[in-house]
Write a protein that holds these residues in place. Structure first.
Motif, PDB file in Angstrom:
ATOM      1  N   PRO A 284     -20.470  91.541   3.284  1.00  9.07           N
ATOM      2  CA  PRO A 284     -19.426  91.093   2.031  1.00  9.07           C
ATOM      3  C   PRO A 284     -18.564  90.236   2.298  1.00  9.07           C
ATOM      4  CG  PRO A 284     -18.914  93.255   2.622  1.00  9.07           C
ATOM      5  CD  PRO A 284     -20.231  93.007   3.331  1.00  9.07           C
ATOM      6  N   ASP A 285     -18.199  89.915   3.321  1.00  6.66           N
ATOM      7  CA  ASP A 285     -16.911  89.431   3.853  1.00  6.66           C
ATOM      8  C   ASP A 285     -16.992  88.155   4.705  1.00  6.66           C
ATOM      9  OD1 ASP A 285     -17.239  90.611   6.369  1.00  6.66           O
ATOM     10  OD2 ASP A 285     -14.963  91.556   6.141  1.00  6.66           O
ATOM     11  N   GLY A 286     -18.409  87.779   4.629  1.00 11.36           N
ATOM     12  CA  GLY A 286     -19.472  86.723   5.744  1.00 11.36           C
ATOM     13  C   GLY A 286     -18.612  86.799   7.525  1.00 11.36           C
ATOM     14  N   LYS A 287     -17.968  87.982   7.242  1.00 13.47           N
ATOM     15  CA  LYS A 287     -17.470  88.363   9.099  1.00 13.47           C
ATOM     16  C   LYS A 287     -18.380  89.680   9.694  1.00 13.47           C
ATOM     17  CE  LYS A 287     -12.608  87.910   7.358  1.00 13.47           C
ATOM     18  NZ  LYS A 287     -11.997  88.597   7.213  1.00 13.47           N
ATOM     19  N   THR A 288     -20.022  89.172   9.460  1.00 11.08           N
ATOM     20  CA  THR A 288     -20.834  89.979  10.638  1.00 11.08           C
ATOM     21  C   THR A 288     -21.555  89.377  10.712  1.00 11.08           C
ATOM     22  OG1 THR A 288     -20.285  91.829   8.303  1.00 11.08           O
ATOM     23  CG2 THR A 288     -22.439  92.253  10.712  1.00 11.08           C
ATOM     24  N   VAL A 289     -22.092  89.601  11.948  1.00  7.56           N
ATOM     25  CA  VAL A 289     -23.189  88.235  13.015  1.00  7.56           C
ATOM     26  C   VAL A 289     -24.044  89.294  12.925  1.00  7.56           C
ATOM     27  CG1 VAL A 289     -23.494  87.151  14.921  1.00  7.56           C
ATOM     28  CG2 VAL A 289     -21.322  86.877  13.906  1.00  7.56           C
ATOM     29  N   PHE A 290     -25.140  88.820  12.327  1.00  6.54           N
ATOM     30  CA  PHE A 290     -26.205  89.365  13.157  1.00  6.54           C
ATOM     31  C   PHE A 290     -27.116  88.863  13.976  1.00  6.54           C
ATOM     32  CE2 PHE A 290     -25.471  90.428   9.163  1.00  6.54           C
ATOM     33  CZ  PHE A 290     -25.350  91.926   8.028  1.00  6.54           C
ATOM     34  N   VAL A 291     -27.500  89.504  15.259  1.00 10.70           N
ATOM     35  CA  VAL A 291     -28.404  88.866  15.609  1.00 10.70           C
ATOM     36  C   VAL A 291     -30.350  89.225  16.258  1.00 10.70           C
ATOM     37  CG1 VAL A 291     -28.494  88.919  18.701  1.00 10.70           C
ATOM     38  CG2 VAL A 291     -26.402  88.496  17.167  1.00 10.70           C
ATOM     39  N   THR A 292     -30.687  88.636  16.693  1.00  8.63           N
ATOM     40  CA  THR A 292     -32.396  88.740  16.585  1.00  8.63           C
ATOM     41  C   THR A 292     -32.714  88.963  18.294  1.00  8.63           C
ATOM     42  OG1 THR A 292     -33.076  86.189  16.805  1.00  8.63           O
ATOM     43  CG2 THR A 292     -33.311  87.617  14.675  1.00  8.63           C
ATOM     44  N   GLN A 293     -33.748  89.872  19.178  1.00  7.39           N
ATOM     45  CA  GLN A 293     -33.879  90.245  19.520  1.00  7.39           C
ATOM     46  C   GLN A 293     -35.391  90.013  19.892  1.00  7.39           C
ATOM     47  OE1 GLN A 293     -31.796  90.398  22.380  1.00  7.39           O
ATOM     48  NE2 GLN A 293     -29.305  90.746  21.867  1.00  7.39           N
ATOM     49  N   LYS A 294     -35.080  89.301  20.976  1.00  8.47           N
ATOM     50  CA  LYS A 294     -36.471  88.917  21.734  1.00  8.47           C
ATOM     51  C   LYS A 294     -37.250  89.851  22.250  1.00  8.47           C
ATOM     52  CE  LYS A 294     -39.721  85.910  24.047  1.00  8.47           C
ATOM     53  NZ  LYS A 294     -39.547  84.842  24.565  1.00  8.47           N
ATOM     54  N   ASP A 295     -36.430  90.632  23.212  1.00  5.74           N
ATOM     55  CA  ASP A 295     -37.343  91.702  24.151  1.00  5.74           C
ATOM     56  C   ASP A 295     -36.873  93.280  23.520  1.00  5.74           C
ATOM     57  OD1 ASP A 295     -37.777  94.114  26.104  1.00  5.74           O
ATOM     58  OD2 ASP A 295     -35.775  93.434  27.134  1.00  5.74           O
ATOM     59  N   LEU A 313     -19.752  79.349   1.879  1.00  5.64           N
ATOM     60  CA  LEU A 313     -20.906  78.250   0.266  1.00  5.64           C
ATOM     61  C   LEU A 313     -21.342  79.340  -0.813  1.00  5.64           C
ATOM     62  CD1 LEU A 313     -22.605  76.265   2.530  1.00  5.64           C
ATOM     63  CD2 LEU A 313     -20.747  75.101   1.798  1.00  5.64           C
ATOM     64  N   GLN A 314     -21.863  80.514  -0.271  1.00  5.56           N
ATOM     65  CA  GLN A 314     -22.086  81.064  -1.071  1.00  5.56           C
ATOM     66  C   GLN A 314     -21.526  82.219  -1.957  1.00  5.56           C
ATOM     67  OE1 GLN A 314     -24.856  83.400   1.156  1.00  5.56           O
ATOM     68  NE2 GLN A 314     -27.258  81.622   0.973  1.00  5.56           N
ATOM     69  N   MET A 315     -20.471  82.167  -1.599  1.00  2.75           N
ATOM     70  CA  MET A 315     -19.211  83.077  -2.195  1.00  2.75           C
ATOM     71  C   MET A 315     -18.299  82.745  -1.867  1.00  2.75           C
ATOM     72  SD  MET A 315     -20.782  86.721  -1.224  1.00  2.75           S
ATOM     73  CE  MET A 315     -20.569  86.576   0.792  1.00  2.75           C
ATOM     74  N   PRO A 316     -17.591  81.463  -2.034  1.00  2.00           N
ATOM     75  CA  PRO A 316     -16.180  80.434  -2.451  1.00  2.00           C
ATOM     76  C   PRO A 316     -14.974  81.896  -2.342  1.00  2.00           C
ATOM     77  CG  PRO A 316     -17.845  79.456  -3.283  1.00  2.00           C
ATOM     78  CD  PRO A 316     -18.350  81.017  -3.322  1.00  2.00           C
ATOM     79  N   ARG A 317     -15.100  82.819  -2.642  1.00  2.00           N
ATOM     80  CA  ARG A 317     -14.009  83.697  -3.000  1.00  2.00           C
ATOM     81  C   ARG A 317     -13.724  84.691  -1.487  1.00  2.00           C
ATOM     82  NH1 ARG A 317     -16.963  88.873  -2.451  1.00  2.00           N
ATOM     83  NH2 ARG A 317     -18.878  89.071  -3.034  1.00  2.00           N
ATOM     84  N   ILE A 318     -14.084  84.727  -1.223  1.00  2.00           N
ATOM     85  CA  ILE A 318     -13.836  85.367   0.330  1.00  2.00           C
ATOM     86  C   ILE A 318     -13.232  84.679   1.336  1.00  2.00           C
ATOM     87  CG2 ILE A 318     -16.185  86.981   0.082  1.00  2.00           C
ATOM     88  CD1 ILE A 318     -17.769  85.362   2.622  1.00  2.00           C
ATOM     89  N   CYS A 319     -13.611  83.005   1.028  1.00  6.18           N
ATOM     90  CA  CYS A 319     -12.482  82.377   2.165  1.00  6.18           C
ATOM     91  C   CYS A 319     -11.213  81.583   1.363  1.00  6.18           C
ATOM     92  CB  CYS A 319     -13.762  80.979   2.719  1.00  6.18           C
ATOM     93  SG  CYS A 319     -15.028  81.391   3.179  1.00  6.18           S
TER      94      CYS A 319
END
Length: 319
Positions: A284-295, A313-319
């Motif tokens: 919701p605040d753009g501060k979560t990093v999601f990571v894809t794991q191959k193994d 870009l999508q939610m200017p209000r958060i910045c």
């Protein structure tokens, strides 16, 4: 005990209870918001070893390719810990990078059939946005504020011959693409993203384990500058935050490297899995990093202190 004294003591007790609950809640929120500590989000085995292309839409839904089988796209709703099938690409197509524009359109790089697909906001049916027989195997995507796409196009069988494509929307709504020229011979182009001001394109190269920066001038890649190289472990996907930091997946190292725009290594984030392929910012605040794991075919996530470039870009209000 007189009534007034009893009421006063009751009032103190109620105030203490409210303060204790608030303090406990604050401690819980703080514990949940510890930065750079990664946690597994989805179960192992939901995705194939081709798990890639994480991207988050303006509603906070996370999309990842190759859910249960190749050629599919999975979706993780905000707050969910399991994926569901979002859509499937046409036969023999296999997705890799995914990005969203400001109108909510989803773009998917299809390395098998040399397409970039588009899915309109609110729909699930893909249509060909751009196709070229000159593609090697379109891999990852970056998107500018005006909707221009940049696609990495590696040739994994060769340490050179990689390409970067610039794809814009034509008057008919279809993509128009061209191979970008460069004063430097490109390697195995892989991860790709833009600086916050959109003037610089960052590209990781799998063969050299390096990240390069290029100044953009239309379809030209100018003033190549080595940002950072690594002595070991292949590099893969990358994304930038609103301050210009580069978050880079170090495949087989089991880490995300956080690199300053000046090339300094600010930190490395240890992960639950050992083969991160790509990452994206969301929440919701753009501060979560999601990571894809191959193994293991799963997604993990960690919190950071500053939002990503794309959520802003999508939610200017958060910045």
């Amino acid at each position: 005990m007189i009534t007034g004294e009893r009421d006063l003591r009751a009032g103190f007790a109620a105030t203490f209870l409210i303060a204790f609950v608030a303090f406990s809640a604050a401690r819980t929120d703080a514990a949940e918001d510890i930065l750079f500590v990664s946690k597994q989000l989805t179960p192992q085995g939901e995705y194939t070893s081709g798990i890639e292309g994480p991207a988050v839409d303006a509603s906070g839904n996370l999309y990842v390719v190759n859910f249960r089988q190749r050629g599919t796209i999975g979706k993780v709703a905000p707050g969910a810990s399991q994926s569901q099938l979002f859509t499937s690409l046409p036969a023999d197509s296999i997705g890799n990078g995914i990005r969203f524009d400001r109108e909510g359109r989803m773009y998917i790089a299809d390395f098998k059939k040399h397409n970039v697909w588009v899915i309109a906001s609110g729909e699930t049916t893909p249509r060909v946005y751009f196709h070229s027989d000159r593609f090697n195997q379109p891999n990852d995507l970056a998107i500018a504020a005006d909707g221009t796409l940049y696609a990495s196009d590696p040739r994994f069988a060769s340490p050179s011959g990689g390409q970067i494509w610039r794809i814009t929307r034509g008057p008919d709504g279809n993509g128009q693409g061209e191979v970008m020229s460069s004063t430097r011979r490109l390697g195995v182009t892989n991860g790709i993203d833009l600086s916050p001001d959109g003037a610089t394109l960052y590209v990781s190269e799998s063969n050299s384990r390096q990240v390069w920066a290029y100044r953009l001038d239309g379809s030209k890649l100018l003033d190549p500058r080595l940002i950072r190289g690594f002595a070991d472990f292949e590099v893969d996907g990358l994304r930038t935050d609103v301050d210009g930091r580069i978050y880079l997946a170090r495949l087989s190292a089991g880490k995300i490297a956080v690199i300053g725009a000046d090339g300094s290594l600010e930190r490395e984030v240890p992960l639950r899995g050992k083969e991160p392929t790509n990452l994206t910012f969301g929440g919701p605040d753009g501060k979560t990093v999601f990571v894809t794991q191959k193994d293991g075919g799963f997604i993990e996530a960690f919190r950071v202190g500053r939002p990503g470039r794309e959520p802003c870009l999508q939610m200017p209000r958060i910045c």
